[in-house]
Every structure is written in structure tokens, then in C-alpha cells.
Design a protein around this motif. Structure first.
Motif, short mmCIF file in Angstrom:
data_model
loop_
_atom_site.label_atom_id
_atom_site.label_comp_id
_atom_site.label_asym_id
_atom_site.label_seq_id
_atom_site.Cartn_x
_atom_site.Cartn_y
_atom_site.Cartn_z
N ARG A 1 0.88 -1.16 0.00
CA ARG A 1 0.00 0.00 0.00
C ARG A 1 0.93 1.22 0.00
N CYS A 2 0.58 2.23 -0.77
CA CYS A 2 1.53 3.32 -1.02
C CYS A 2 0.83 4.69 -0.93
N GLY B 1 -7.58 -3.68 -6.13
CA GLY B 1 -8.96 -3.28 -5.85
C GLY B 1 -9.23 -1.85 -6.29
N ASP B 2 -10.31 -1.27 -5.77
CA ASP B 2 -10.71 0.05 -6.26
C ASP B 2 -9.69 1.14 -5.93
N GLY B 3 -8.97 1.00 -4.79
CA GLY B 3 -7.91 1.96 -4.48
C GLY B 3 -6.84 1.93 -5.55
N SER B 4 -6.41 0.75 -5.88
CA SER B 4 -5.37 0.57 -6.91
C SER B 4 -5.86 1.09 -8.26
P1 ADP Z 1 -7.21 -1.91 -2.96
O1 ADP Z 1 -6.54 -1.66 -4.25
O2 ADP Z 1 -7.26 -3.37 -2.61
O3 ADP Z 1 -8.56 -1.22 -2.85
P2 ADP Z 1 -6.13 0.13 -1.19
O4 ADP Z 1 -7.44 0.83 -1.03
O5 ADP Z 1 -5.26 -0.05 0.00
O6 ADP Z 1 -6.29 -1.33 -1.79
O7 ADP Z 1 -5.32 0.93 -2.31
C1 ADP Z 1 -4.07 0.45 -2.78
C2 ADP Z 1 -3.21 1.61 -3.18
O8 ADP Z 1 -3.84 2.32 -4.27
C3 ADP Z 1 -3.00 2.68 -2.12
O9 ADP Z 1 -2.02 2.31 -1.17
C4 ADP Z 1 -2.53 3.84 -2.99
O10 ADP Z 1 -1.18 3.66 -3.37
C5 ADP Z 1 -3.37 3.67 -4.26
N1 ADP Z 1 -4.50 4.60 -4.23
C6 ADP Z 1 -5.63 4.51 -3.47
N2 ADP Z 1 -6.45 5.58 -3.69
C7 ADP Z 1 -5.81 6.37 -4.60
C8 ADP Z 1 -6.13 7.61 -5.23
N3 ADP Z 1 -7.26 8.27 -4.96
N4 ADP Z 1 -5.24 8.11 -6.12
C9 ADP Z 1 -4.10 7.46 -6.41
N5 ADP Z 1 -3.74 6.29 -5.84
C10 ADP Z 1 -4.58 5.74 -4.95
#
Ligand code: ADP
Ligand code: F6P
Length: 334
Positions: A87-88, A117-120
Motif C-alpha cells: 500500500r503506497c 482493488g478500487d484503491g489501486s
Molecule cells: P485496494 O486496491 O485493494 O482497494 P487500497 O485501497 O489499500 O487497496 O489501495 C491500494 C493503493 O492504491 C494505495 O495504497 C494507494 O497507493 C493507491 N490509491 C488509493 N487511492 C488512490 C487515489 N485516490 N489516487 C491514487 N492512488 C490511490
């Protein structure tokens, strides 16, 4: 396909020479099958494929490595992700995104595939917004993305949970006890719904349809009245904690109640047939899009058909909980 919806680079016949793939967010069984498909199908289409280690963080830290056919040998059956994941928080900043773009360009990469997932997917969208075509593949055990019927890893996680429920049921039944089994899923009740249904649970508790303690006590009491001497409660983590519910039930009933939080065992293990199939077909679809110079899309499966849609549209969709299936599961569990 509606070309107006797509962000197009150059002309339709333009063929990318080099693409990159990464895994981001929580790992999920089937991610390796998707990586393998991207690498082999990409090479098969005449492209070079780079792997990026540690997810979006790896784009910032320049963790690119060329991937050959043999680099993805012997991984289709493995859980986790050979590319590692992370996670970044820095990726949410303009500065972080600029570093990623700089590194992508310095490595001669023209298109990016993000498995997560949706964050990525928001990370992938940010890349496309900076003029860098990117595609998302849904990888999470939570099955919490509305635009696709299934995400990679959900089926394997369900089978892992079911195996645990079966084992717990043996001992609950022998000792005539009730067990609360807490499963993952964040705010989504799908893991609990499907494993509760298929594991024969008496009670399924999900965040989308909360149950009060009185209702739970009534359901268990009803079972006792009909001759049940043991029980299984599947509790989604988004709806509460197993230990808290155990304390409440122990106070309110004469049953011996035990609780188990399954934890990260649910995220590991060899992917099921279904997740290997999904990973492979999602990977192929993502490569086909990039091959045409198309970005800003996420791939998914709807009514058994693989398809792709706009990232923003797909992520904005609200997941609908299958209340009808939930009600049926609660009736047949009694
Ligand atoms: P997932 O992808 O499983 O939903 P996360 O919600 O932890 O997992 O998101 C993974 C990564 O996606 C975060 O740690 C971040 O690097 C990136 N990310 C999340 N939201 C945003 C955003 N609004 N803009 C750019 N990168 C994002
Ligand atoms: O999103 C996948 C998931 O396993 C969720 O079900 C769970 O809530 C979360 O990730 C756990 O994350 P971590 O491994 O960072 O504790």
C-alpha cells in the motif's frame, strides 16, 4: 466497442512495444495466474513485458524488471503474488505520480496493467490522466467491486473459509456448542453470505443487513426448539467482532459459545480452478486493450461474459447486496 469512451493513443493500428504489470493492495489468490497471462500473452502479441515489484510503490522506487516466458513458469498454482504487493500513500500525491510517470517513461514502458482493488484502480486512473494508458484487473478476496460479478481471489477465499467451517462444525456438533466464525471482506458481506449459505450456517451477519442481538437470540432459540443442539454463525468483519458477539450471546443464552477469527488464512492458498480461469482471461483482455492503445478501462465479468468499462464509471457504481439470496440462506439455515 464505443471508441469515444476510450482514451486513444496514436492511431488504432498503433502497437505498444513494451508494457508493465504490477499487483497492488491486499494480495489475492489468482494474481499469479493473471501475471502469467499478461506476460505470456503480451510476449505472444509481440510486446515486451516488465514486472514492477511492490505495487504502485515500485513505480515510484523504479523496481522494474523484464519478464520472460520462463519467469512465470510454475506460478499458476501459487497463492500470493510473485511481484509482491504494497500500500503506497505517496501514490495519492501529484509528486508521487510524477515520479511514477518519469520511471515508466525512462524504462520505455508505454502501457500499464494494475491488478488490485478500487484503491489501486484510482492509481491506474491517475496514470491515464497523466497521459499514460493503464488498465485495471480486479484482484481482491472481498468481491466488493460493483461492476464485476467476481473479483480474483473471492472463490478461493470462499473455499478456504468453507473448509474451516466444515472443521469447526465437526467439533461444535460433537460438543453441542455454537461457534461464531468471523470472516474478512471489509464493508462487503459477500464472503460471509456465500460461505454462510454453503457452510449451512444458522445465522449470517453482514454489514448490508445488520441483525440485532434479540434477532440472533431468537433464531438460535428457534433452532433449539426444533431439535438443534449446535450452531454456526458466520459474521462479516464489517458487521462486528466475534469476541464481542460471543460475550453478548453467552450472557443472553444457556449455550456454550466459541469464537474464531479466521484472519489472513483466508487470503492465502493455491487458487481455485475458477480464480485461475478468471486471472488468465482478465490478463488476456487487459493485454488486448493495451495492444490497441486503449487505457482508462477496468476488465470484469458480467453474466459469464468478460468485458471492460471506463475506470471512473466502474468505480462509481454502488455494489448491490443480494438480499434475496441472503433471505433464502437464512431460511434454509434454520
Ligand atoms: P485496494 O486496491 O485493494 O482497494 P487500497 O485501497 O489499500 O487497496 O489501495 C491500494 C493503493 O492504491 C494505495 O495504497 C494507494 O497507493 C493507491 N490509491 C488509493 N487511492 C488512490 C487515489 N485516490 N489516487 C491514487 N492512488 C490511490
Ligand atoms: O481487502 C482485502 C482484505 O483482506 C480485507 O478483507 C481485510 O479487511 C484487509 O484486507 C486486511 O488488510 P491487512 O492485510 O492489511 O490487515
Amino acid at each position: 466497442m464505443n471508441l469515444i469512451q476510450y482514451i486513444q493513443y496514436d492511431c488504432e493500428v498503433y502497437k505498444m512495444k513494451r508494457i508493465a504489470v504490477l499487483t497492488s493492495g491486499g494480495d489475492a489468490p489468482g494474481m499469479n495466474a493473471a501475471i502469467r497471462a499478461v506476460v505470456r500473452y503480451g510476449i505472444g502479441m509481440g510486446m515486451e513485458v516488465m514486472g514492477v515489484e511492490r505495487g504502485l510503490q515500485g513505480l515510484i522506487d523504479n523496481l522494474f524488471k523484464p519478464m520472460g516466458m520462463r519467469d512465470v513458469s510454475d506460478i499458476i498454482h501459487r497463492g500470493g503474488t510473485v511481484l509482491k504487493t504494497a500500500r503506497c500513500p505517496e501514490f495519492k500525491t501529484e509528486e508521487g505520480q510524477q515520479k511514477a510517470i518519469k520511471n515508466l517513461r525512462a524504462n520505455g514502458v508505454e502501457g500499464l496493467i494494475v491488478i488490485g482493488g478500487d484503491g489501486s484502480f484510482m492509481g491506474a486512473k491517475a496514470m491515464t490522466d497523466h497521459g499514460f494508458p493503464s488498465i485495471g484487473i480486479p484482484g481482491t478476496i472481498d468481491n466488493d467491486l460493483a461492476y464485476t460479478d467476481y473479483t480474483l481471489g473471492f472463490d478461493t477465499a470462499c473455499n478456504t473459509i468453507l473448509d474451516a467451517i466444515n472443521k469447526i462444525r465437526d467439533t461444535m456438533s460433537s460438543h453441542e456448542r455454537v461457534s461464531i466464525i468471523e470472516v474478512m471482506g471489509r464493508n462487503c458481506g459477500d464472503l460471509a453470505l456465500y460461505t454462510g449459505l454453503c457452510g449451512g450456517a444458522e445465522v449470517i451477519i453482514v454489514p448490508e443487513h445488520p441483525l440485532g442481538i434479540d434477532q440472533i437470540v431468537d433464531i438460535l432459540g428457534g433452532g433449539q426448539a426444533h431439535g438443534k443442539t449446535s450452531g454456526i454463525i458466520v459474521l462479516a468483519e464489517g458487521a462486528g467482532h466475534a469476541d464481542d458477539l460471543k460475550a453478548q450471546l453467552s450472557e443472553r443464552t444457556n449455550m456454550v459459545v466459541k469464537s474464531t477469527r479466521l484472519g489472513h488464512v483466508q487470503r492465502g492458498g493455491s487458487p481455485s480452478c475458477r480464480d485461475r480461469y478468471l486471472g488468465t482471461c482478465f490478463g488476456v483482455r487487459a493485454v488486448e486493450l493495451l495492444k490497441e492503445g486503449i487505457g482508462n478501462r477496468i476488465v470484469g465479468i458480467k453474466n459469464h461474459q468478460f468485458y471492460d468499462m471506463d475506470i471512473i464509471e466502474g468505480c462509481a457504481m454502488k455494489k448491490e447486496f443480494d438480499l434475496d439470496l441472503y433471505q433464502k440462506a437464512m431460511i434454509v439455515g434454520r
